[in-house]
Design a protein around this motif. Structure first.
Motif, PDB file in Angstrom:
ATOM      1  N   LEU A  46      54.367  47.920  30.234  1.00  0.00           N
ATOM      2  CA  LEU A  46      52.981  47.405  30.305  1.00  0.00           C
ATOM      3  C   LEU A  46      52.694  46.428  29.157  1.00  0.00           C
ATOM      4  O   LEU A  46      53.068  46.682  28.015  1.00  0.00           O
ATOM      5  N   SER A  47      52.042  45.314  29.478  1.00  0.00           N
ATOM      6  CA  SER A  47      51.699  44.430  28.364  1.00  0.00           C
ATOM      7  C   SER A  47      50.188  44.350  28.182  1.00  0.00           C
ATOM      8  O   SER A  47      49.412  44.589  29.112  1.00  0.00           O
TER       9      SER A  47
ATOM     10  N   PHE B 150      45.179  51.130  26.372  1.00  0.00           N
ATOM     11  CA  PHE B 150      46.491  50.492  26.442  1.00  0.00           C
ATOM     12  C   PHE B 150      47.569  51.286  25.681  1.00  0.00           C
ATOM     13  O   PHE B 150      48.597  51.651  26.266  1.00  0.00           O
ATOM     14  N   PRO B 151      47.349  51.603  24.389  1.00  0.00           N
ATOM     15  CA  PRO B 151      48.436  52.314  23.684  1.00  0.00           C
ATOM     16  C   PRO B 151      48.680  53.720  24.221  1.00  0.00           C
ATOM     17  O   PRO B 151      49.812  54.192  24.192  1.00  0.00           O
TER      18      PRO B 151
ATOM     19  N   LEU C 119      44.070  46.018  33.143  1.00  0.00           N
ATOM     20  CA  LEU C 119      45.461  46.417  32.885  1.00  0.00           C
ATOM     21  C   LEU C 119      46.297  46.442  34.162  1.00  0.00           C
ATOM     22  O   LEU C 119      47.485  46.749  34.130  1.00  0.00           O
ATOM     23  N   GLY C 120      45.653  46.175  35.289  1.00  0.00           N
ATOM     24  CA  GLY C 120      46.410  46.034  36.529  1.00  0.00           C
ATOM     25  C   GLY C 120      46.379  47.228  37.447  1.00  0.00           C
ATOM     26  O   GLY C 120      47.143  47.314  38.394  1.00  0.00           O
TER      27      GLY C 120
ATOM     28  N   SER D  89      42.880  48.299  42.803  1.00  0.00           N
ATOM     29  CA  SER D  89      43.566  48.083  44.084  1.00  0.00           C
ATOM     30  C   SER D  89      43.619  46.616  44.477  1.00  0.00           C
ATOM     31  O   SER D  89      44.447  46.225  45.288  1.00  0.00           O
ATOM     32  N   ASP D  90      42.725  45.791  43.896  1.00  0.00           N
ATOM     33  CA  ASP D  90      42.763  44.385  44.300  1.00  0.00           C
ATOM     34  C   ASP D  90      43.632  43.540  43.354  1.00  0.00           C
ATOM     35  O   ASP D  90      43.574  42.324  43.366  1.00  0.00           O
ATOM     36  N   CYS D  91      44.448  44.225  42.513  1.00  0.00           N
ATOM     37  CA  CYS D  91      45.327  43.469  41.617  1.00  0.00           C
ATOM     38  C   CYS D  91      46.529  42.947  42.393  1.00  0.00           C
ATOM     39  O   CYS D  91      47.117  43.677  43.196  1.00  0.00           O
TER      40      CYS D  91
END
Ligand code: SF4
Length: 773
Positions: free
Chosen positions: A186-187, A230-231, A264-265, A268-270
């Motif tokens: 993950l970025s 994120f972390p 972060l992705g 569902s629409d990513c």
């Protein structure tokens, strides 16, 4: 199947016996027709009583485990009597057993059969007697249902359950692998970190990686939500963290977390057609009142269409929901309605299978919190993120406090069904005795309720209340169809109060307020939530509590019961002292006795500042009365100065209208109460707010309640005055002041209007970057 000892291979998937049976053996309607279940304490006592009645060789709490095709199944059976070769599953209940829905009985049989299979395999038994022991809490009588089964039959049953679960388990194991691979790569969703954001993210990662607790103070505007999510997500694969719970104080906090997860992705629409979407299941948990589609109905198949056949429709709904992955409130509702099941209870089910749950703090910290219960039952490694954590002390106090209203029970007494009249009569006599013992008038001075902190719990009243709870419980169990909602409400009151009374101690106080004849209220109020929360923190894998105002750390450590090795971090503010002019004009005292005299100088300050720099301001006061007096004085002395006021219990549209006046180019002063709707959680950048006046230290009132609180905190932590008054007050002041500067570009003025703001012990609590003018 094989017993655990015989298998050396790492299992594909681990599942607890209860979870396995919940998955495979539930069918028919959702039926929460009110049959009050015994409290946890009653359940434990019931189990102990039954076990105590058995012989010396009776084995309690047998740990059992076994494997089937990569599935590791384990759990604890309640008891085994080797003399009778009988395996027992003990269930406590209340009232007529024949009212128990058949699907619940089926579930209980499934559990004891699975335990039976594991026991036969482990000890090489050829057959067993299986027993369901139903123990009635009220009568202390046991009803024993027994069935003989051979090891072969049990093994076949076990394997059939495992087979039914296997394809789900394979899917779950596959999902976990895909999830962990994706999270490892993950970025960060932005080109670069904002100042302070990386520092916070690094500490959060360390906390999750080392299984520690972190108390992180970080200023507004650095992007705390993404810096904590994120972390933690990154640490999940490395530390085999099963679940992440993002807990908030209010609904807007949940929205922010969902937005960050979408960035972060995970949404569902990513990606195109969901391709490239992060394989992460995200669930938004909402209150039943918000998710219910039929608020006028009861939760059982005869009343609510979404409860009818719920468990039969659940597998397809669960599968669809799991495939969807992104389950915010709207998406969950959509899936639920497509499958004709209740969205709220589908959400409760999906909490078992989601990687990230975004919910309220009560979903983990409350007395019988869903996420805490699931984490314990399934042995999850759970990482917690708690947003706006400066509010947790107060929120947790509320979770472990309750009230009992004399008038409500008296009203019920007058119209109660015959079997309840006697126990309610006894309760009412205990109420009267208590009020008599406490003496004094029914009302205090100037129409205020007379208030007393009691030395101890009124034991006789609590005893009578327990009898009332048992009687109502038994009555409702006998009359499940026509359950009177008032009766149910009083039962909830009695059970809730009874549970708090069971754990009453130095962490809480008991008080009595009298609002007139026959209108007393007995309160159990938590003062030190640490005693309840410490085990919750200890049971979580890691925990990050974050907010812009968590200083001083020791206050939160002590009152929340954070672990000794909890790390403190204060991220430096990106704001400079030249962005905020902080003034403490002399000669103003907002103490109760000085309030009248303070109005003129306060209004002069407001008008002077406004004249020097017209624009939009907020002015905070300690109470509605004080605020109204100041607003009235301003209107009289400076009628040209536009102002508007907060009102009690504002609806959402009224709050929006109040805030709508803070638009770029606008002018005037919004009057509000400190600690209320406008003191935190609102974002008015740039010209939309150029200053704040704070005419209060935010101190709680000096009354018997707060004085008792102070004495308890002094005795426990040696910090009575600071912990009861000064620190909670200043946290509110700093939160309100934090509305002014929202970004490194903002400029503004803060006027602190009380001479006590000059005191060293108060100024020590100000943010480092404030510089007094
Ligand atoms: S829709 Fe409402 S009444 Fe129906 S089962 Fe769900 S929560 Fe209960």
């Amino acid at each position: 199947m094989s017993a655990a000892a015989t298998s050396g291979e790492a299992p594909l998937y681990r599942v607890a016996v209860r979870a396995l049976c919940d998955f495979t053996a539930r069918e028919g309607d959702l039926d929460l027709r009110f049959t009050p279940s015994p409290s946890a304490r009653e359940g434990i006592a019931g189990h102990a009583l039954v076990a105590g009645r058995r012989g010396e060789r009776y084995e309690r709490e047998l740990a059992l485990s076994g494997h089937y095709r990569g599935l590791a199944v384990s759990g604890r059976a309640d008891g085994f009597d080797p003399a009778l070769n009988r395996l027992e599953e003990i269930k406590t209940h209340r009232g007529d057993l024949s009212r128990m829905p058949a699907n619940q009985r089926t579930l209980h049989w499934a559990q004891v059969k699975v335990y039976g299979a594991l026991l036969c395999a482990e000890r090489g038994l050829a057959s067993l007697t299986l027993a369901l022991v139903y123990f009635d809490i009220g009568s202390e009588r046991e009803t024993l249902l027994t069935e003989k089964a051979s090891a072969t039959e049990l093994s076949a049953f076990f394997e059939a359950q495992c087979e039914r679960f296997l394809s789900w388990a394979e899917q779950e194991a596959g999902h976990r692998q895909a999830r962990d691979t994706a999270l490892a790569g993950l970025s960060f969703p932005h080109a670069e970190f904002r100042p302070g954001q990386r520092e916070l993210a690094e500490s959060v990662y360390k906390a999750a990686a080392t299984g520690r607790c972190l108390l992180a103070q970080a200023p507004t505007g650095i992007g705390k939500t993404v810096a904590t999510l994120f972390p933690t997500l990154k640490a999940m694969p490395r530390r085999r963290i099963d679940r992440l719970a993002f807990l908030t104080m209010k609904t807007p906090g949940r929205r922010l977390a969902l937005e960050a997860l979408a960035r972060l992705g995970a949404a569902s629409d990513c990606g195109e057609d969901g391709e490239g979407r992060l394989p992460l299941r995200v669930l938004e948990l909402t209150a039943r009142s918000k998710a219910c589609e039929h608020p006028d109905k009861a939760c059982h198949g005869d009343a609510c269409p979404l409860a009818a056949g719920f468990y039969d429709k659940l597998p397809a709904a669960r599968q669809a929901a799991a495939e969807r992955g992104w389950l915010d409130r709207e998406a969950l509702r959509e899936v639920a309605l497509e499958h004709d099941v209740c969205p709220y209870y589908l959400g409760q089910e999906l909490a078992r299978w989601s990687d990230v749950c975004v919910g309220d703090v009560n979903h983990y910290f409350d007395v019988s919190a869903l996420l805490h219960g699931l984490a314990q039952a399934n042995g999850w490694r759970l990482a917690l993120l708690v947003d706006e954590a400066h509010n947790l002390v107060e929120r947790a106090r509320g979770m472990y406090s309750g009230e009992l209203d004399q008038h409500a029970f008296a009203t019920l007494h007058r119209s109660a069904p015959a079997p309840l009249v006697k126990p309610l009569g006894r309760l009412m006599r205990q109420w009267q005795a208590l009020v008599r013992e406490q003496g004094g008038a029914d009302e205090g001075q100037r129409g205020r309720p007379a208030y007393q902190v009691l030395d101890d719990l009124p034991g006789r009243l609590v005893g009578a209340l327990q009898q009332v709870a048992t009687a109502i419980g038994d009555y409702l169990a006998e009359h499940p169809g026509g359950a009177d909602p008032v009766l149910q409400e009083r039962l909830f009151d009695a059970l809730g109060f009874g549970r708090l009374a069971e754990s009453f101690g130095e962490h809480s106080l008991c008080d009595l307020s009298r609002h007139g004849r026959g209108r007393a209220v007995l309160g159990l109020r938590n003062l030190i939530p640490a005693d309840f929360l410490a085990p919750r923190f200890a049971q979580a894998h890691s925990c990050v509590l974050f907010s812009a105002t968590l200083s001083p750390a020791h206050y939160h450590r002590d009152l929340l019961g954070l672990p000794d090795d909890c790390v403190w971090q204060s991220v430096a503010s990106p704001f400079r002292s030249d962005q905020l002019e902080v003034r403490i004009p002399g000669g103003i005292s907002t103490r109760l006795r000085d309030r009248e005299a303070s109005l003129e100088p306060i209004v002069a300050e407001l008008a002077g500042q406004y004249r020097r720099q017209p624009g939009l301001y907020l002015a905070f006061f300690s109470s509605f009365a004080y605020m109204a007096a100041a607003a009235e004085r301003l209107a009289r002395l400076h009628p040209e100065l536009p102002h508007w006021c907060q009102t009690r219990g504002m609806r959402e549209d009224e709050r929006d209208a109040f805030l709508a006046r803070f638009r770029a180019g606008g002018q005037g002063i919004g009057f509000a109460v400190l600690g209320g709707a406008f003191g935190e959680g609102i974002d008015l950048p740039g010209e939309r707010l150029i200053g704040a006046f704070i005419a209060t230290l935010g101190l709680p009132p000096f009354d018997p309640f707060n004085e008792t609180l102070k004495a308890r905190l002094e005795a426990r932590f040696g910090s009575g005055d600071a912990y009861a008054y000064r620190i909670p007050g200043l946290i509110k002041v700093i939160q309100a002041a934090g509305r002014v500067i929202r970004s490194p570009e903002d400029r503004g003025t803060l006027v602190l209007m009380d001479d006590r703001f000059q005191r060293a012990e108060v100024r020590r609590l100000f943010p480092d970057w404030w510089q007094l003018g």
